[in-house]
Design an enzyme around this catalytic site. Structure first.
Site, short mmCIF file in Angstrom:
data_model
loop_
_atom_site.label_atom_id
_atom_site.label_comp_id
_atom_site.label_asym_id
_atom_site.label_seq_id
_atom_site.Cartn_x
_atom_site.Cartn_y
_atom_site.Cartn_z
N TYR A 1 47.40 55.65 40.39
CA TYR A 1 46.42 54.59 40.12
C TYR A 1 46.80 53.32 40.90
O TYR A 1 45.95 52.73 41.59
CB TYR A 1 46.35 54.32 38.61
CG TYR A 1 45.58 53.07 38.23
CD1 TYR A 1 44.18 53.04 38.29
CD2 TYR A 1 46.24 51.92 37.81
CE1 TYR A 1 43.49 51.89 37.94
CE2 TYR A 1 45.55 50.78 37.44
CZ TYR A 1 44.18 50.76 37.52
OH TYR A 1 43.49 49.62 37.17
N ALA B 1 33.82 48.94 38.93
CA ALA B 1 33.78 50.38 38.62
C ALA B 1 35.01 51.05 39.22
O ALA B 1 35.35 50.83 40.38
CB ALA B 1 32.52 51.02 39.20
N1 LIG Z 1 41.46 46.22 31.55
C1 LIG Z 1 42.58 45.91 32.21
O1 LIG Z 1 43.58 45.51 31.61
C2 LIG Z 1 42.62 46.04 33.71
C3 LIG Z 1 43.82 45.72 34.35
C4 LIG Z 1 43.90 45.83 35.74
C5 LIG Z 1 42.78 46.22 36.46
N2 LIG Z 1 41.62 46.55 35.81
C6 LIG Z 1 40.47 46.97 36.64
O2 LIG Z 1 39.32 46.24 36.21
C7 LIG Z 1 38.15 47.05 36.38
C8 LIG Z 1 37.36 47.10 35.09
O3 LIG Z 1 38.19 47.72 34.10
P1 LIG Z 1 37.78 47.79 32.57
O4 LIG Z 1 39.01 47.56 31.79
O5 LIG Z 1 36.58 46.96 32.32
O6 LIG Z 1 37.45 49.36 32.44
P2 LIG Z 1 36.17 50.09 31.84
O7 LIG Z 1 36.51 51.56 31.85
O8 LIG Z 1 35.75 49.49 30.55
O9 LIG Z 1 35.06 49.78 32.93
C9 LIG Z 1 34.89 50.54 34.11
C10 LIG Z 1 33.40 50.79 34.25
O10 LIG Z 1 33.17 51.47 35.48
C11 LIG Z 1 32.29 52.57 35.26
N3 LIG Z 1 32.61 53.59 36.28
C12 LIG Z 1 33.75 54.31 36.39
N4 LIG Z 1 33.68 55.12 37.47
C13 LIG Z 1 32.47 54.88 38.04
C14 LIG Z 1 31.81 55.40 39.19
N5 LIG Z 1 32.39 56.34 39.96
N6 LIG Z 1 30.59 54.92 39.49
C15 LIG Z 1 29.97 53.98 38.73
N7 LIG Z 1 30.55 53.45 37.62
C16 LIG Z 1 31.79 53.90 37.29
C17 LIG Z 1 32.57 53.03 33.84
O11 LIG Z 1 31.51 53.75 33.25
C18 LIG Z 1 32.84 51.70 33.14
O12 LIG Z 1 31.66 51.14 32.62
C19 LIG Z 1 38.65 48.41 36.89
O13 LIG Z 1 38.53 48.42 38.30
C20 LIG Z 1 40.10 48.43 36.48
O14 LIG Z 1 40.87 49.28 37.31
C21 LIG Z 1 41.51 46.45 34.45
#
Ligand SMILES: NC(=O)c1ccc[n+]([C@@H]2O[C@H](COP(=O)([O-])OP(=O)(O)OC[C@H]3O[C@@H](n4cnc5c(N)ncnc54)[C@H](O)[C@@H]3O)[C@@H](O)[C@H]2O)c1
Length: 316
Positions: A140, A73
Site C-alpha cells: 500500500y 478513491a
Molecule cells: N483514513 C485515513 O486515515 C487515511 C490515511 C492516509 C491516506 N488515506 C487516503 O485517503 C483517501 C480516502 O480514504 P478514506 O479513509 O476516506 O477511505 P474510504 O474507503 O472511506 O474512501 C475511499 C472511497 O473510494 C472509493 N473507491 C475505492 N476504489 C475505487 C475505484 N477503483 N473507483 C472509484 N471509487 C473507488 C470507495 O468506494 C470509497 O468511497 C484514500 O486514498 C486513502 O488511501 C486515508
C-alpha cells in the site's frame, strides 16, 4: 468552483463534499461504492457510480467539467495490498494516472491527490518532513509513493497543478469501523458493543491523529489558493497533512473511553509484525505555504466522533 471528488462516497470524501456544498461550490462525485456508501452521497452533488479504471471515466469527468479534482478513491486496505499487490497497484497507481489524464483533458487547473504517511515506512527521526527517506514497508505504501510520481508525470506539460497529500491517521465522523477501518472507528465500535478496545502490543506505539475536519480545511485551502502549490520546498508537490503530535495508542484508547463515559480498560493482543513503532509528520510546509494548521484537539475530536458513532448506530 466546480470540484470533482473521486471517492466522494467514502469517509474523507463525503466530509469534503458536504463542506464544498455548504460553502456554495458545485461538487461532483465519482465512486464505485466498493467501500463507500450511497448514504454518504450528498443529495446536491452530481454523482456517477464508476470505477476510476473504467474507460468511461474520461467522458464522465468531461461531462462534469471540474475546475479542480480531488482524488481520494483508492484501495485503502493494507492487509489487502499484501494479499493482492497487483490490484492495489492497478487501483492506486493506474487510477491516479487515469484521473490525472481525465482532469487535464477536462480543463481542470489543480489536482489534489491522497497519499499517505505509509510512503515513509519506518522513520529514522521524528517528526518526518516531506524530504525524509521513503521506505514503504508494505505494498500500500509503495503504491501510494508510485502514485505520487505517476501524478506528476501524467500532468507534466499540462495546465494542472498537482499536489500529493500525505495524510497521517485521519479520524472522525463517517469513518467505517468494518474491515481495516481506522483505529478510532474500530475502538468506538468495540466500546459501543460493551467490549474493551483491543490494542496490538504494549500500546506505547504512537501515531499522528488528525481530525477529518482539519483535513477538509487543508483541501479547501489547497483548492482556493491562488499561487502554485507545486515546486514548493521540501519535496515539490507533496504536503504532510498532519497534527505533528505523537499520541500513544494507549492514550487514544483512554481518551475515547472517557469520551464514551466508560472506564479505561484495554485488552492487549500480540504486536503485529511490520507495524511501525512511532509516527509523526511535520506539518510545517503546509503552514508555511498555505497558512493551514490542524486545530482540533484530540479529546474534542474524539468526543464529536463518539457522538456521531452513537447517532449512526441508532444509540443516541
Ligand atoms: N483514513 C485515513 O486515515 C487515511 C490515511 C492516509 C491516506 N488515506 C487516503 O485517503 C483517501 C480516502 O480514504 P478514506 O479513509 O476516506 O477511505 P474510504 O474507503 O472511506 O474512501 C475511499 C472511497 O473510494 C472509493 N473507491 C475505492 N476504489 C475505487 C475505484 N477503483 N473507483 C472509484 N471509487 C473507488 C470507495 O468506494 C470509497 O468511497 C484514500 O486514498 C486513502 O488511501 C486515508
Amino acid at each position: 468552483m466546480r470540484v470533482l471528488v473521486t471517492g466522494g462516497a467514502g469517509f474523507i470524501g463525503s466530509n469534503l463534499v458536504y463542506a464544498l456544498v455548504a460553502s456554495g461550490h458545485e461538487a461532483g462525485i465519482v465512486d464505485d461504492l466498493s467501500t463507500g456508501s450511497v448514504a454518504n452521497v450528498h443529495p446536491a452533488a452530481w454523482f456517477r457510480r464508476l470505477d476510476v479504471l473504467d474507460p468511461a471515466l474520461e467522458g464522465a469527468v468531461a461531462e462534469f467539467r471540474p475546475d479542480a479534482v480531488v482524488h481520494l478513491a483508492a484501495q485503502v486496505d493494507v492487509q489487502r495490498s499484501i494479499a493482492d499487490p497487483e490490484r492495489d497497484r492497478a487501483v492506486n497507481v493506474g487510477g491516479t494516472e487515469a484521473v490525472a489524464r481525465a482532469a487535464a483533458r477536462a480543463g481542470a487547473r489543480r489536482m489534489l491527490s491522497a497519499s499517505s504517511a505509509a510512503v515513509y515506512g519506518e522513520p529514522e527521526t521524528l517528526p518526518l518532513t516531506e524530504s525524509a527517506a521513503k521506505r514503504p514497508s508494505n505494498p500500500y505504501g509503495a503504491s501510494k509513493l508510485a502514485a505520487e510520481t505517476a501524478l506528476v508525470e501524467a500532468l507534466e506539460g499540462t495546465d494542472v497543478d498537482p499536489v500529493s497529500m500525505r495524510f497521517a491517521n485521519v479520524y472522525g465522523p463517517r469513518q467505517d469501523w468494518r474491515g481495516e477501518g481506522g483505529v478510532v472507528a474500530i475502538f468506538a465500535a468495540r466500546l459501543a458493543a460493551g467490549d474493551s478496545p483491543a490494542i496490538y502490543g504494549d500500546g506505547l506505539q504512537t501515531r499522528d491523529f488528525i481530525y477529518v475536519g482539519d483535513v477538509v480545511a487543508f483541501i479547501m485551502s489547497g483548492l482556493l489558493s491562488e499561487g502554485p502549490l507545486t515546486g514548493q520546498l521540501p519535496d515539490g508537490p507533496a504536503y504532510n497533512v498532519s497534527s505533528g503530535i505523537q499520541t500513544s495508542v494507549e492514550t487514544l484508547a483512554s481518551l475515547l473511553t472517557s469520551a464514551s463515559g466508560g472506564t479505561v480498560e484495554v485488552a492487549h493482543m500480540p504486536a503485529r509484525a511490520g507495524d511501525i513503532e512511532h509516527s509523526a509528520l511535520d506539518p510545517a510546509k503546509a503552514a508555511h505555504v498555505l497558512g493551514w494548521r490542524a486545530h482540533q484537539p484530540l479529546d474534542a475530536g474524539l468526543a464529536m466522533t463518539w457522538r456521531w458513532f452513537l447517532a449512526a448506530n441508532g444509540r443516541d
